[in-house]
Design a protein around this motif. Sequence first.
Motif, PDB file in Angstrom:
ATOM      1  N   PRO A  36       0.782  -1.239   0.000  1.00 22.90           N
ATOM      2  CA  PRO A  36       0.000   0.000   0.000  1.00 22.90           C
ATOM      3  C   PRO A  36       0.815   1.292   0.000  1.00 22.90           C
ATOM      4  CG  PRO A  36      -0.846  -1.533   1.638  1.00 22.90           C
ATOM      5  CD  PRO A  36       0.425  -2.095   1.126  1.00 22.90           C
ATOM      6  N   GLN A  37       2.043   1.284   0.518  1.00 20.27           N
ATOM      7  CA  GLN A  37       2.836   2.516   0.589  1.00 20.27           C
ATOM      8  C   GLN A  37       3.632   2.795  -0.687  1.00 20.27           C
ATOM      9  OE1 GLN A  37       2.444   4.773   2.967  1.00 20.27           O
ATOM     10  NE2 GLN A  37       0.875   3.366   3.715  1.00 20.27           N
ATOM     11  N   THR A  38       3.501   1.938  -1.685  1.00 18.47           N
ATOM     12  CA  THR A  38       4.230   2.079  -2.938  1.00 18.47           C
ATOM     13  C   THR A  38       3.461   2.957  -3.916  1.00 18.47           C
ATOM     14  OG1 THR A  38       5.107  -0.151  -2.659  1.00 18.47           O
ATOM     15  CG2 THR A  38       5.255   0.790  -4.863  1.00 18.47           C
ATOM     16  N   SER A  39       4.191   3.800  -4.641  1.00 18.63           N
ATOM     17  CA  SER A  39       3.612   4.555  -5.754  1.00 18.63           C
ATOM     18  C   SER A  39       3.811   3.756  -7.031  1.00 18.63           C
ATOM     19  CB  SER A  39       4.278   5.926  -5.880  1.00 18.63           C
ATOM     20  OG  SER A  39       3.929   6.742  -4.799  1.00 18.63           O
ATOM     21  N   VAL A  40       2.832   3.809  -7.908  1.00 22.25           N
ATOM     22  CA  VAL A  40       2.876   3.049  -9.155  1.00 22.25           C
ATOM     23  C   VAL A  40       2.923   4.022 -10.326  1.00 22.25           C
ATOM     24  CG1 VAL A  40       1.653   1.377 -10.598  1.00 22.25           C
ATOM     25  CG2 VAL A  40       1.526   1.194  -8.108  1.00 22.25           C
ATOM     26  N   ASP A  41       3.890   3.823 -11.214  1.00 19.86           N
ATOM     27  CA  ASP A  41       4.008   4.618 -12.430  1.00 19.86           C
ATOM     28  C   ASP A  41       3.991   3.639 -13.598  1.00 19.86           C
ATOM     29  OD1 ASP A  41       4.439   6.527 -14.343  1.00 19.86           O
ATOM     30  OD2 ASP A  41       6.448   7.077 -13.680  1.00 19.86           O
ATOM     31  N   GLY A  42       2.799   3.300 -14.040  1.00 19.48           N
ATOM     32  CA  GLY A  42       2.643   2.302 -15.088  1.00 19.48           C
ATOM     33  C   GLY A  42       1.255   1.710 -15.075  1.00 19.48           C
ATOM     34  N   VAL A  43       1.138   0.469 -14.606  1.00 26.35           N
ATOM     35  CA  VAL A  43      -0.146  -0.243 -14.601  1.00 26.35           C
ATOM     36  C   VAL A  43      -0.396  -0.823 -13.210  1.00 26.35           C
ATOM     37  CG1 VAL A  43      -1.448  -2.174 -15.578  1.00 26.35           C
ATOM     38  CG2 VAL A  43       0.096  -0.863 -17.031  1.00 26.35           C
ATOM     39  N   ARG A  44      -1.621  -0.624 -12.731  1.00 30.25           N
ATOM     40  CA  ARG A  44      -2.050  -1.251 -11.481  1.00 30.25           C
ATOM     41  C   ARG A  44      -3.300  -2.073 -11.779  1.00 30.25           C
ATOM     42  NH1 ARG A  44      -4.290   1.536  -5.947  1.00 30.25           N
ATOM     43  NH2 ARG A  44      -5.911   2.260  -7.342  1.00 30.25           N
ATOM     44  N   ILE A  45      -3.288  -3.325 -11.321  1.00 31.06           N
ATOM     45  CA  ILE A  45      -4.425  -4.224 -11.496  1.00 31.06           C
ATOM     46  C   ILE A  45      -4.848  -4.715 -10.117  1.00 31.06           C
ATOM     47  CG2 ILE A  45      -5.230  -6.405 -12.478  1.00 31.06           C
ATOM     48  CD1 ILE A  45      -3.128  -6.032 -14.691  1.00 31.06           C
ATOM     49  N   GLY A  46      -6.123  -4.542  -9.807  1.00 30.41           N
ATOM     50  CA  GLY A  46      -6.624  -4.976  -8.518  1.00 30.41           C
ATOM     51  C   GLY A  46      -7.881  -5.807  -8.663  1.00 30.41           C
ATOM     52  N   LEU A  47      -8.053  -6.764  -7.759  1.00 28.42           N
ATOM     53  CA  LEU A  47      -9.246  -7.607  -7.817  1.00 28.42           C
ATOM     54  C   LEU A  47     -10.315  -7.143  -6.830  1.00 28.42           C
ATOM     55  CD1 LEU A  47      -7.681 -11.137  -8.327  1.00 28.42           C
ATOM     56  CD2 LEU A  47      -8.741  -9.630 -10.012  1.00 28.42           C
ATOM     57  N   ASN A  61      -9.283  -1.997 -11.917  1.00 34.70           N
ATOM     58  CA  ASN A  61      -9.716  -2.639 -10.674  1.00 34.70           C
ATOM     59  C   ASN A  61     -11.095  -3.245 -10.850  1.00 34.70           C
ATOM     60  OD1 ASN A  61      -7.641  -1.795  -8.489  1.00 34.70           O
ATOM     61  ND2 ASN A  61      -7.974   0.019  -9.743  1.00 34.70           N
ATOM     62  N   LEU A  62     -11.305  -4.377 -10.209  1.00 36.39           N
ATOM     63  CA  LEU A  62     -12.583  -5.069 -10.336  1.00 36.39           C
ATOM     64  C   LEU A  62     -13.634  -4.546  -9.350  1.00 36.39           C
ATOM     65  CD1 LEU A  62     -14.081  -7.269 -11.842  1.00 36.39           C
ATOM     66  CD2 LEU A  62     -13.292  -8.898 -10.138  1.00 36.39           C
ATOM     67  N   ILE A  63     -13.315  -4.453  -8.058  1.00 35.89           N
ATOM     68  CA  ILE A  63     -14.310  -4.078  -7.054  1.00 35.89           C
ATOM     69  C   ILE A  63     -14.077  -2.670  -6.501  1.00 35.89           C
ATOM     70  CG2 ILE A  63     -15.419  -4.700  -4.875  1.00 35.89           C
ATOM     71  CD1 ILE A  63     -15.903  -6.759  -7.070  1.00 35.89           C
ATOM     72  N   ALA A  64     -12.921  -2.437  -5.843  1.00 34.89           N
ATOM     73  CA  ALA A  64     -12.686  -1.154  -5.187  1.00 34.89           C
ATOM     74  C   ALA A  64     -11.196  -0.838  -5.136  1.00 34.89           C
ATOM     75  CB  ALA A  64     -13.247  -1.176  -3.768  1.00 34.89           C
ATOM     76  N   ASN A  65     -10.883   0.461  -5.020  1.00 35.95           N
ATOM     77  CA  ASN A  65      -9.486   0.873  -4.915  1.00 35.95           C
ATOM     78  C   ASN A  65      -9.373   2.224  -4.238  1.00 35.95           C
ATOM     79  OD1 ASN A  65      -8.710   3.158  -7.020  1.00 35.95           O
ATOM     80  ND2 ASN A  65     -10.294   1.881  -7.940  1.00 35.95           N
ATOM     81  N   GLY A  72      -4.020   9.768 -14.973  1.00 34.76           N
ATOM     82  CA  GLY A  72      -4.145   8.759 -16.016  1.00 34.76           C
ATOM     83  C   GLY A  72      -5.572   8.344 -16.282  1.00 34.76           C
ATOM     84  N   LEU A  73      -5.737   7.071 -16.619  1.00 33.31           N
ATOM     85  CA  LEU A  73      -7.038   6.491 -16.935  1.00 33.31           C
ATOM     86  C   LEU A  73      -7.362   5.420 -15.905  1.00 33.31           C
ATOM     87  CD1 LEU A  73      -9.483   6.066 -18.823  1.00 33.31           C
ATOM     88  CD2 LEU A  73      -8.044   4.493 -20.151  1.00 33.31           C
ATOM     89  N   SER A  74      -8.489   5.599 -15.223  1.00 32.76           N
ATOM     90  CA  SER A  74      -8.935   4.642 -14.214  1.00 32.76           C
ATOM     91  C   SER A  74     -10.184   3.938 -14.722  1.00 32.76           C
ATOM     92  CB  SER A  74      -9.230   5.376 -12.899  1.00 32.76           C
ATOM     93  OG  SER A  74      -9.680   4.467 -11.915  1.00 32.76           O
ATOM     94  N   LEU A  75     -10.099   2.634 -14.888  1.00 32.25           N
ATOM     95  CA  LEU A  75     -11.219   1.833 -15.391  1.00 32.25           C
ATOM     96  C   LEU A  75     -11.578   0.766 -14.364  1.00 32.25           C
ATOM     97  CD1 LEU A  75      -9.959   1.161 -19.020  1.00 32.25           C
ATOM     98  CD2 LEU A  75     -11.721   2.778 -18.333  1.00 32.25           C
ATOM     99  N   GLY A  76     -12.861   0.517 -14.272  1.00 31.84           N
ATOM    100  CA  GLY A  76     -13.272  -0.598 -13.428  1.00 31.84           C
ATOM    101  C   GLY A  76     -13.970  -0.185 -12.170  1.00 31.84           C
ATOM    102  N   SER A  77     -13.606  -0.778 -11.117  1.00 34.62           N
ATOM    103  CA  SER A  77     -14.189  -0.773  -9.783  1.00 34.62           C
ATOM    104  C   SER A  77     -15.472   0.024  -9.571  1.00 34.62           C
ATOM    105  CB  SER A  77     -13.150  -0.368  -8.747  1.00 34.62           C
ATOM    106  OG  SER A  77     -12.752   0.950  -8.895  1.00 34.62           O
ATOM    107  N   PHE A  78     -16.238  -0.503  -8.655  1.00 34.13           N
ATOM    108  CA  PHE A  78     -17.499   0.128  -8.284  1.00 34.13           C
ATOM    109  C   PHE A  78     -17.271   1.266  -7.292  1.00 34.13           C
ATOM    110  CE2 PHE A  78     -18.565  -4.203  -9.559  1.00 34.13           C
ATOM    111  CZ  PHE A  78     -19.476  -3.918 -10.560  1.00 34.13           C
ATOM    112  N   TYR A  79     -16.130   1.214  -6.577  1.00 31.51           N
ATOM    113  CA  TYR A  79     -15.769   2.274  -5.626  1.00 31.51           C
ATOM    114  C   TYR A  79     -14.347   2.720  -5.930  1.00 31.51           C
ATOM    115  CZ  TYR A  79     -14.392   4.610  -1.316  1.00 31.51           C
ATOM    116  OH  TYR A  79     -13.927   5.532  -0.413  1.00 31.51           O
ATOM    117  N   ASP A  80     -14.193   4.003  -6.256  1.00 30.74           N
ATOM    118  CA  ASP A  80     -12.895   4.565  -6.581  1.00 30.74           C
ATOM    119  C   ASP A  80     -12.666   5.785  -5.699  1.00 30.74           C
ATOM    120  OD1 ASP A  80     -10.731   4.641  -9.033  1.00 30.74           O
ATOM    121  OD2 ASP A  80     -11.143   6.632  -8.232  1.00 30.74           O
ATOM    122  N   ARG A  81     -11.648   5.733  -4.835  1.00 30.15           N
ATOM    123  CA  ARG A  81     -11.366   6.844  -3.920  1.00 30.15           C
ATOM    124  C   ARG A  81      -9.947   7.354  -4.149  1.00 30.15           C
ATOM    125  NH1 ARG A  81     -12.727  11.304  -0.996  1.00 30.15           N
ATOM    126  NH2 ARG A  81     -11.344  11.522   0.790  1.00 30.15           N
TER     127      ARG A  81
END
Length: 192
Positions: A36-47, A61-65, A72-81
């Motif tokens: 959780p404390q890591t920054s991502v510069d590229g692609v993040r995939i979450g279930l 992301n599939l459910i939440a993130n 960038g572009l955020s696709l997916g999840s039902f809850y995005d914070r």
Amino acid sequence: MKKLIVAASTLLLSAGAFGAESFEAGLLSPTQLKGPQTSVDGVRIGLIYTVNKNVEGLDLNLIANKKQNFKGLSLGSFYDRTEGDFTGARLGWFVPITFNSVGGNMTGVQFGAVNIVEKNMKGAQFGAVNFTKTGTGLQFGLFNKADSFKGLQLGFINYTEHLEGLQIGLVNMAQNSQVFEVLPLLNFNFKF
């Protein structure tokens, strides 16, 4: 099951080829490749639920993130914070039940059932319910609310204390309206 294990192993092994911060995958935070404390510069995939400090790039992301800042572009999840600032576009898998929340400023576009920007929004919000403290651009939904809005609010009910622009809807409320504070169909203020 064997194909799923092979696919997951390939995904995990290929993460090293991307570099330390260019790829993140997670199941349920803190069960993630980098944590959780890591920054991502590229692609993040979450279930189920993925958390990272900052994310730049593609966020799937599939459910939440959750993250601190996003570009960038955020696709997916039902809850995005996004706790801090959001720059880019946000589109959920199934827009009618997607909840998007930004704790800081947003520049870009949100598509969801509920869209919230706690500070300044520059761009567009498309949803059933749209909220922002101050906004510049477009709010399109059933209910649109802003403390201060410059641009177009288009919906069934539009509310702002300070309007610099136009409201189109069934009920339009602008405390600084040039005509009346509450009007059906159309309300405006072009005196800045």
